[in-house]
Design a protein around this motif. Structure first.
Motif: not given
Length: 681
Positions: A131-150
């Motif tokens: 939720l807070e790191s630049e890498e986590g948001q740009s890679i991890g969080l964007s992947y989860l959003r892409q999979r439709g998770l809120n």
């Protein structure tokens, strides 16, 4: 395993008020002596769930759930007996001082506690990075959003991200004061050894550059992780799981069970999928009663875990035929566990995750309703299509289906499945039954009757069912038995022929009813005085003398009541409802609860209705007479049956004389009960 001392258990049970405990989960309203509510275990519109404060028990007259205060916590939370006691202890402020452990036991417990603590810290660390790191948001969080998770789903399942660095977690953990050995024991970090197995001093994170899926036990504690790589050119496994540890045993865990357990109980079914994202997408779509096997074959422990919450499982498959074939064996295990299994297929190329994102929540639910099929029918259709034009393959397919039917413990269900299979394959049902019995005999007859012919698929009597072989005890159950000072076999159903290997004779329903009535009167009215200042319990035990009950469960409860009396206590519902054996608790609940109560308006209008308490002498006399009459009739039937066998003249005369006396006794008992009209003149 450390045990809760008996004195502490007694203190918990003394303080725990069943009305208060149940009232934490449902809104109770008083009606007569009892409290009523809509059942928390199944959907209903009118209240059928009753709590009897005076007896310390609850019972639902709709779904049959019943028990005492500990059983209620076990049912509502899906917890073990020990976990339920700890829940009540916390609620009522009882300090649990577990019996003193040996130094080795204390060290092992401290070690496990430390692994839980470091796993929970790692989960929070990964979640914060997502939720807070630049890498986590740009890679991890964007992947989860892409999979439709809120965001809500991400928070509910505490998803995270591990940085693509060799030792980010290791450095952060050491900075926070966690020891390396616990990071290694939980598999969070890996120790590098040289070719001779010597420690090189090098350590690195197991999970790097991956989306993290924390795995919880049913109590919500983090015990391990699943991790998905997001690198397109990564040569390592797409998914990587924590290794086995003291706190994580893959075969005992289902992903999402902690989040799904209440919904599974409420919906009375469990949807079983394969992957983490299947669980997440369905949960987000409002289908919260879903768990995943995480890509592994189902185990008996996982099936028992599901059975704590429901008897119904629906397996959701994608359209891949090879994957379906590979999963059939696991479903046989579910059948063997006594659960009802249904199957839903999705179109080729779709899994539950992709399909719900493609069609939406409503159409997905409609697909589940319209395409759900019981497993035996599904498997029968599947193998029948594959072998349609090949007689040899067809014969093999039939045997394959029969092997699955043989896994079903319920004899009535087996009979229905045999009939369905006969119709699907167009083969005579009697031929199937004969082949079925051959399979059962060759396998040792684990689930089904040994006789051949149609009787093989007939339901067993209640006495046969209650005399089933005892299953092995879990460590928790052994602990529960020990808490009550009981031997570890106290949970096992007792049989009349234990160890003899002889077949148990079915107990007629009428005899079971007679034995049940005797036990009920002793349980409910033991101290009540009859004529000549004799208590109900003393009178009935005196009348029974050495008579042995033939129904195992009634014999066991009668023995418990007798033991209480021998130890100077009256048999008491509030005590026996806490017994270690689940079948004893269920029986006590059934005997001690009444669905209907007399309205107080009857007294107001001076309408007098005799209560059972006012007619106890008559009730006890009739119960004994009926039991004696049933015993005489059984002996009479045995003697009459003996006449069909060859015998010499002396034996014949003795048998005829005995029959005459038994008929006289039967008539006399019938006259005393008013069931035989005396001849006039």
């Amino acid at each position: 395993m450390a045990l809760i001392p008996k004195e502490t258990v007694d203190q918990i049970l003394h303080l725990a008020d069943i009305v208060e405990v149940v009232g934490d989960f449902v809104s109770l309203k008083r009606k007569g002596q009892n409290m009523w509510a809509c059942c928390p275990f199944h959907n209903e519109k009118s209240p059928s769930f009753s709590v009897a404060p005076a007896k310390g028990l609850y019972k639902c007259f709709g779904c049959g759930k019943a028990g005492g205060v500990v059983q209620f916590v076990m049912d509502i939370e899906g917890s073990s007996y020990v976990e339920a006691l700890k829940y009540l202890a916390k609620k009522y402020g009882v300090e649990i001082r577990e019996e003193e452990k040996t130094p080795e036991q204390q060290l092992a417990q401290n070690d496990k506690d430390s692994q839980y603590i470091v796993s929970n810290w790692a989960k929070d660390h990964y979640h914060k990075l997502l939720l807070e790191s630049e890498e986590g948001q740009s890679i991890g969080l964007s992947y989860l959003r892409q999979r439709g998770l809120n965001q809500q789903t991400i928070q509910t399942f505490e998803l995270g991200y591990s940085l693509d660095q060799w030792d980010d977690l290791l450095k952060a953990a050491e900075k926070a004061g966690y020891e390396r050995k616990y990071l290694e024991k939980t598999g969070l970090t890996i120790k590098k050894d040289d070719d001779q197995g010597q420690d090189t001093g090098r350590r690195y994170d197991r999970f790097r550059g991956r989306v993290m899926f924390p795995i919880h036990n049913v109590a919500g504690r983090t015990i391990g992780f699943g991790a998905r790589t997001l690198k397109a050119n990564d040569k390592s496994a797409k998914y990587l799981n924590s290794p086995e540890s003291d706190i994580y045993h893959k075969s005992d865990v289902l992903y999402g069970m902690y989040q799904a357990r209440q919904a599974i109980r409420a919906e009375e079914t469990c949807y079983l999928v394969e992957g983490y994202l299947d669980v997440l997408s369905l949960h987000q779509g409002g289908i919260k009663n879903v768990v995943a096997s995480s890509g592994t074959s189902l185990t008996e422990s996982q099936i028992r875990l599901i059975a704590r919450y429901t008897d119904n499982v629906t397996v959701l498959y994608d359209g891949d035929a090879a994957g379906i074939r590979a999963s059939l064996r696991g479903i046989d295990l579910i059948l063997e566990g006594g659960l009802n299994v249904r199957v839903v297929l999705f179109p080729d190329g779709d899994d539950p995750d992709s399909y719900i994102r493609k069609v939406g929540d409503q159409r997905f639910r409609e697909h589940l309703e319209n395409h759900s099929k019981d497993f035996i029918s599904f498997k029968t259709d599947l193998v029948a299509r594959e072998a349609a034009q090949d007689p040899v393959k067809k014969a093999e397919a039939i045997r394959d289906v029969l092997q699955s039917i043989a896994k079903v413990p319920d004899p009535i269900k087996r009979q229905v499945f045999l009939q369905q299979t006969s119709g699907t394959f167009g083969i005579d049902e009697q031929v199937l039954i004969t082949e079925y019995n051959k399979l059962v005999k060759s396998a040792g007859g684990k689930n089904a009757p040994q006789s051949t012919g149609p009787a093989a698929a007939q339901p067993a009597s209640r006495s046969q069912q209650s005399s089933a072989p005892a299953r092995p005890l879990s460590l928790e159950e052994e602990a529960e038995a020990a808490m009550y000072g009981a031997p570890s076999d106290a949970f096992a159903p007792q049989t009349l022929d234990a160890g003899s290997g002889e077949e148990v004779e079915p107990v007629p329903d009428v005899l079971q009813a007679c034995e049940r009535e005797i036990v009920r009167l002793i349980l409910l009215y033991a101290p009540q005085q009859l004529a000549n200042e004799v208590s109900v319990a003393q009178y009935l035990f005196g009348q029974l003398e050495e008579n042995v009950f033939l129904t195992p469960i009634y014999a066991d409860l009668l023995h418990l009541c007798r033991t209480e009396m021998e130890q100077g206590r009256w048999p008491d519902v509030r005590t026996l409802i806490q017994h270690g054996r689940g079948d004893i608790r269920q029986l006590v609940s059934d005997l001690a609860t009444e669905k209907y109560e007399l309205s107080p308006n009857w007294t107001t209008h001076q309408i007098y209705v005799p209560r059972e308490l006012d007619l106890l002498q008559q009730a006890c006399d009739n119960a004994v007479l009926r039991l004696n009459k049933c015993t005489v009739q059984r002996e009479l039937a045995t003697r009459l049956d003996a006449l069909r066998q060859p015998m010499d003249e002396a034996d014949l005369m003795e048998t005829l004389h005995a029959i005459k006396l038994l008929k006289q006794m039967d008539n006399q008992l019938g006259g005393m009960l008013g069931t035989v009209i005396p001849r006039s003149g």
